[in-house]
Design a protein around this motif. Structure first.
Motif, PDB file in Angstrom:
ATOM      1  N   ALA A 156       0.829  -1.202   0.000  1.00  0.00           N
ATOM      2  CA  ALA A 156       0.000   0.000   0.000  1.00  0.00           C
ATOM      3  C   ALA A 156       0.869   1.259   0.000  1.00  0.00           C
ATOM      4  O   ALA A 156       0.418   2.332   0.381  1.00  0.00           O
ATOM      5  CB  ALA A 156      -0.922  -0.004   1.222  1.00  0.00           C
ATOM      6  N   ASP A 157       2.109   1.109  -0.448  1.00  0.00           N
ATOM      7  CA  ASP A 157       3.058   2.219  -0.405  1.00  0.00           C
ATOM      8  C   ASP A 157       2.650   3.330  -1.370  1.00  0.00           C
ATOM      9  O   ASP A 157       2.446   3.076  -2.557  1.00  0.00           O
ATOM     10  CB  ASP A 157       4.455   1.733  -0.782  1.00  0.00           C
ATOM     11  N   ILE A 158       2.570   4.545  -0.857  1.00  0.00           N
ATOM     12  CA  ILE A 158       2.333   5.711  -1.695  1.00  0.00           C
ATOM     13  C   ILE A 158       3.662   6.373  -2.053  1.00  0.00           C
ATOM     14  O   ILE A 158       3.883   6.773  -3.193  1.00  0.00           O
ATOM     15  CB  ILE A 158       1.396   6.714  -0.988  1.00  0.00           C
ATOM     16  N   ASP A 159       4.549   6.479  -1.078  1.00  0.00           N
ATOM     17  CA  ASP A 159       5.869   7.057  -1.297  1.00  0.00           C
ATOM     18  C   ASP A 159       6.803   5.947  -1.785  1.00  0.00           C
ATOM     19  O   ASP A 159       7.124   5.033  -1.030  1.00  0.00           O
ATOM     20  CB  ASP A 159       6.389   7.654   0.009  1.00  0.00           C
ATOM     21  N   PRO A 160       7.278   5.985  -3.026  1.00  0.00           N
ATOM     22  CA  PRO A 160       8.126   4.902  -3.526  1.00  0.00           C
ATOM     23  C   PRO A 160       9.522   4.882  -2.925  1.00  0.00           C
ATOM     24  O   PRO A 160      10.240   3.889  -3.055  1.00  0.00           O
ATOM     25  CB  PRO A 160       8.193   5.168  -5.034  1.00  0.00           C
ATOM     26  N   HIS A 161       9.922   5.971  -2.233  1.00  0.00           N
ATOM     27  CA  HIS A 161      11.258   6.051  -1.652  1.00  0.00           C
ATOM     28  C   HIS A 161      11.324   5.468  -0.233  1.00  0.00           C
ATOM     29  O   HIS A 161      12.388   5.014   0.185  1.00  0.00           O
ATOM     30  CB  HIS A 161      11.729   7.511  -1.607  1.00  0.00           C
ATOM     31  N   PHE A 162      10.204   5.488   0.490  1.00  0.00           N
ATOM     32  CA  PHE A 162      10.247   5.120   1.904  1.00  0.00           C
ATOM     33  C   PHE A 162      10.748   3.691   2.087  1.00  0.00           C
ATOM     34  O   PHE A 162      11.605   3.408   2.928  1.00  0.00           O
ATOM     35  CB  PHE A 162       8.851   5.271   2.528  1.00  0.00           C
ATOM     36  N   ARG A 163      10.213   2.765   1.310  1.00  0.00           N
ATOM     37  CA  ARG A 163      10.574   1.355   1.424  1.00  0.00           C
ATOM     38  C   ARG A 163      12.048   1.145   1.091  1.00  0.00           C
ATOM     39  O   ARG A 163      12.719   0.279   1.662  1.00  0.00           O
ATOM     40  CB  ARG A 163       9.669   0.552   0.483  1.00  0.00           C
ATOM     41  N   VAL A 164      12.567   1.937   0.150  1.00  0.00           N
ATOM     42  CA  VAL A 164      13.972   1.839  -0.230  1.00  0.00           C
ATOM     43  C   VAL A 164      14.858   2.256   0.943  1.00  0.00           C
ATOM     44  O   VAL A 164      15.861   1.603   1.256  1.00  0.00           O
ATOM     45  CB  VAL A 164      14.246   2.703  -1.473  1.00  0.00           C
ATOM     46  N   GLU A 165      14.478   3.341   1.604  1.00  0.00           N
ATOM     47  CA  GLU A 165      15.220   3.785   2.791  1.00  0.00           C
ATOM     48  C   GLU A 165      15.138   2.747   3.904  1.00  0.00           C
ATOM     49  O   GLU A 165      16.119   2.481   4.601  1.00  0.00           O
ATOM     50  CB  GLU A 165      14.657   5.112   3.301  1.00  0.00           C
ATOM     51  N   LEU A 166      13.955   2.171   4.069  1.00  0.00           N
ATOM     52  CA  LEU A 166      13.734   1.187   5.127  1.00  0.00           C
ATOM     53  C   LEU A 166      14.652  -0.017   4.929  1.00  0.00           C
ATOM     54  O   LEU A 166      15.315  -0.476   5.871  1.00  0.00           O
ATOM     55  CB  LEU A 166      12.265   0.760   5.105  1.00  0.00           C
ATOM     56  N   ALA A 167      14.718  -0.529   3.720  1.00  0.00           N
ATOM     57  CA  ALA A 167      15.577  -1.681   3.437  1.00  0.00           C
ATOM     58  C   ALA A 167      17.052  -1.322   3.626  1.00  0.00           C
ATOM     59  O   ALA A 167      17.820  -2.092   4.206  1.00  0.00           O
ATOM     60  CB  ALA A 167      15.324  -2.188   2.023  1.00  0.00           C
ATOM     61  N   ALA A 184       1.636  -0.811  -7.361  1.00  0.00           N
ATOM     62  CA  ALA A 184       2.028   0.581  -7.608  1.00  0.00           C
ATOM     63  C   ALA A 184       0.955   1.318  -8.401  1.00  0.00           C
ATOM     64  O   ALA A 184       0.667   2.496  -8.142  1.00  0.00           O
ATOM     65  CB  ALA A 184       3.362   0.617  -8.345  1.00  0.00           C
ATOM     66  N   HIS A 185       0.345   0.635  -9.368  1.00  0.00           N
ATOM     67  CA  HIS A 185      -0.687   1.271 -10.186  1.00  0.00           C
ATOM     68  C   HIS A 185      -1.949   1.529  -9.362  1.00  0.00           C
ATOM     69  O   HIS A 185      -2.620   2.560  -9.548  1.00  0.00           O
ATOM     70  CB  HIS A 185      -1.002   0.376 -11.386  1.00  0.00           C
ATOM     71  N   TYR A 186      -2.274   0.616  -8.461  1.00  0.00           N
ATOM     72  CA  TYR A 186      -3.377   0.860  -7.521  1.00  0.00           C
ATOM     73  C   TYR A 186      -3.075   2.107  -6.683  1.00  0.00           C
ATOM     74  O   TYR A 186      -3.935   3.002  -6.526  1.00  0.00           O
ATOM     75  CB  TYR A 186      -3.599  -0.349  -6.615  1.00  0.00           C
ATOM     76  N   ALA A 187      -1.876   2.178  -6.125  1.00  0.00           N
ATOM     77  CA  ALA A 187      -1.522   3.327  -5.282  1.00  0.00           C
ATOM     78  C   ALA A 187      -1.552   4.617  -6.081  1.00  0.00           C
ATOM     79  O   ALA A 187      -1.917   5.680  -5.562  1.00  0.00           O
ATOM     80  CB  ALA A 187      -0.139   3.108  -4.655  1.00  0.00           C
ATOM     81  N   HIS A 188      -1.176   4.537  -7.354  1.00  0.00           N
ATOM     82  CA  HIS A 188      -1.209   5.714  -8.234  1.00  0.00           C
ATOM     83  C   HIS A 188      -2.641   6.154  -8.514  1.00  0.00           C
ATOM     84  O   HIS A 188      -2.998   7.327  -8.358  1.00  0.00           O
ATOM     85  CB  HIS A 188      -0.487   5.375  -9.539  1.00  0.00           C
ATOM     86  N   GLY A 189      -3.480   5.199  -8.887  1.00  0.00           N
ATOM     87  CA  GLY A 189      -4.835   5.551  -9.295  1.00  0.00           C
ATOM     88  C   GLY A 189      -5.757   5.872  -8.142  1.00  0.00           C
ATOM     89  O   GLY A 189      -6.589   6.784  -8.231  1.00  0.00           O
ATOM     90  N   ALA A 190      -5.627   5.144  -7.036  1.00  0.00           N
ATOM     91  CA  ALA A 190      -6.568   5.281  -5.925  1.00  0.00           C
ATOM     92  C   ALA A 190      -6.065   6.175  -4.806  1.00  0.00           C
ATOM     93  O   ALA A 190      -6.879   6.715  -4.044  1.00  0.00           O
ATOM     94  CB  ALA A 190      -6.899   3.889  -5.364  1.00  0.00           C
ATOM     95  N   CYS A 191      -4.743   6.339  -4.693  1.00  0.00           N
ATOM     96  CA  CYS A 191      -4.194   7.020  -3.515  1.00  0.00           C
ATOM     97  C   CYS A 191      -3.285   8.194  -3.841  1.00  0.00           C
ATOM     98  O   CYS A 191      -2.724   8.815  -2.929  1.00  0.00           O
ATOM     99  CB  CYS A 191      -3.412   6.017  -2.655  1.00  0.00           C
ATOM    100  N   GLY A 192      -3.078   8.475  -5.128  1.00  0.00           N
ATOM    101  CA  GLY A 192      -2.271   9.631  -5.491  1.00  0.00           C
ATOM    102  C   GLY A 192      -0.783   9.402  -5.516  1.00  0.00           C
ATOM    103  O   GLY A 192      -0.006  10.369  -5.490  1.00  0.00           O
ATOM    104  N   ALA A 193      -0.347   8.145  -5.566  1.00  0.00           N
ATOM    105  CA  ALA A 193       1.082   7.851  -5.666  1.00  0.00           C
ATOM    106  C   ALA A 193       1.593   8.185  -7.064  1.00  0.00           C
ATOM    107  O   ALA A 193       0.810   8.346  -8.006  1.00  0.00           O
ATOM    108  CB  ALA A 193       1.328   6.372  -5.363  1.00  0.00           C
ATOM    109  N   PRO A 194       2.902   8.269  -7.236  1.00  0.00           N
ATOM    110  CA  PRO A 194       3.447   8.449  -8.587  1.00  0.00           C
ATOM    111  C   PRO A 194       3.145   7.237  -9.462  1.00  0.00           C
ATOM    112  O   PRO A 194       2.756   6.173  -8.960  1.00  0.00           O
ATOM    113  CB  PRO A 194       4.963   8.571  -8.336  1.00  0.00           C
ATOM    114  N   PRO A 195       3.330   7.364 -10.778  1.00  0.00           N
ATOM    115  CA  PRO A 195       3.079   6.231 -11.670  1.00  0.00           C
ATOM    116  C   PRO A 195       4.107   5.114 -11.482  1.00  0.00           C
ATOM    117  O   PRO A 195       5.140   5.292 -10.820  1.00  0.00           O
ATOM    118  CB  PRO A 195       3.166   6.844 -13.067  1.00  0.00           C
TER     119      PRO A 195
END
Length: 272
Positions: A156-167, A184-195
């Motif tokens: 359910a990640d909206i910020d694509p960078h957060f998980r990278v920092e976490l790892a 990612a496409h769900y997060a983009h379309g439904a939650c405003g994440a980047p493409p």
């Protein structure tokens, strides 16, 4: 990449056996989907492992498993839940060791709720990092011993960078990044994440694994590639800029949709 990438598939053992010719041709990357259920991990799964070892004989492709994820929040507050997570993860990594599997998918703990509230609550980000590290440090250490790379998949990640920092915070090559295109496409379309291609770019060369599935930006569809609205040209351009050569794993659930997805990519000139 100088030539088209070769895509593999996420399959049950029975599906892998049925698709042996397709998978052995070009030694396509494989992800076995039989070992993530708690019911399996609480059973005597030795016979299933033996069947998998026999099916993999002579196979030269990279292969791994989808690790346990049901009800396993990797940034849990609860030390007893952490013990359950360790039990599940250690069992799954033991299966990887037995099979010689070199990747295992685990799920991001970063929820949409976290994203919306992380600036509201004091030390919220630091707390997620601390709890994730407490949970995953022993799992990462065991993965290092086994020779398996854990790949942290966006859910359910909206910020694509957060998980990278976490790892990266665990400072181990045994914990890298996965991108699931449908999530990612769900997060983009439904939650405003980047493409979707931005998720690939955010991961950079820490990206070692991609779940390829199509969707409509509303739900986690797992449709055959070409049936949804993901811009696959942009996704594969982003992948082509990496030097990490991530495993490209088609993860779709309808009959014959793996083969249809492969055909779609081949016809589009995006992959083999």
């Amino acid at each position: 990449m100088s030539e088209l990438p070769i895509v593999g598939a996420a399959l049950s053992l029975d599906q892998f056996i049925a698709m042996r010719d397709v998978m052995f041709d070009k030694d396509r990357d494989l992800e076995l989907q039989d070992f993530h259920n708690p019911q399996t991990l609480d059973s005597d799964y030795s016979g299933l492992v033996d069947r998998a070892k026999a099916a993999l004989e002579g196979y030269q492709g990279r292969h791994g498993i989808h690790g346990p994820f049901w009800d396993l929040p990797l940034a849990t507050w609860d030390p007893q839940i952490r013990e359950v997570i360790h039990d599940r993860m250690f069992k799954a990594l033991g299966i990887c060791e037995n099979l010689g599997s070199t990747h295992m998918v685990v799920h991001s703990p970063y929820l949409e709720w976290d994203h919306r509230n992380i600036m509201h609550y004091p030390n919220a980000k630091e707390g997620i990092f601390e709890r994730f590290q407490a949970t995953m440090a022993p799992v990462v250490k065991r993965a290092e011993e086994v020779g398996t790379t854990l790949v942290l998949e966006n859910i359910a990640d909206i910020d694509p960078h957060f998980r990278v920092e976490l790892a990266a915070s665990l400072e181990s090559d045994a914990l890298q990044i996965s991108v699931d295109t449908g999530h990612a496409h769900y997060a983009h379309g439904a939650c405003g994440a980047p493409p979707v291609d931005y998720f690939v770019k955010a991961a950079g060369d820490r990206l070692q694994h991609v779940h390829l599935q199509d969707a409509d930006g509303y739900a986690d569809r797992h449709w055959a590639l070409g049936e949804g609205t993901i811009r696959w040209d942009a996704v594969f351009r982003a992948i082509g800029q990496l030097s990490s050569k991530p495993r490209l794993i088609i993860e779709v659930y309808v009959d014959n949709s793996v083969e249809r997805s492969m055909a779609y990519l081949q016809n589009a000139g995006l992959a083999q």
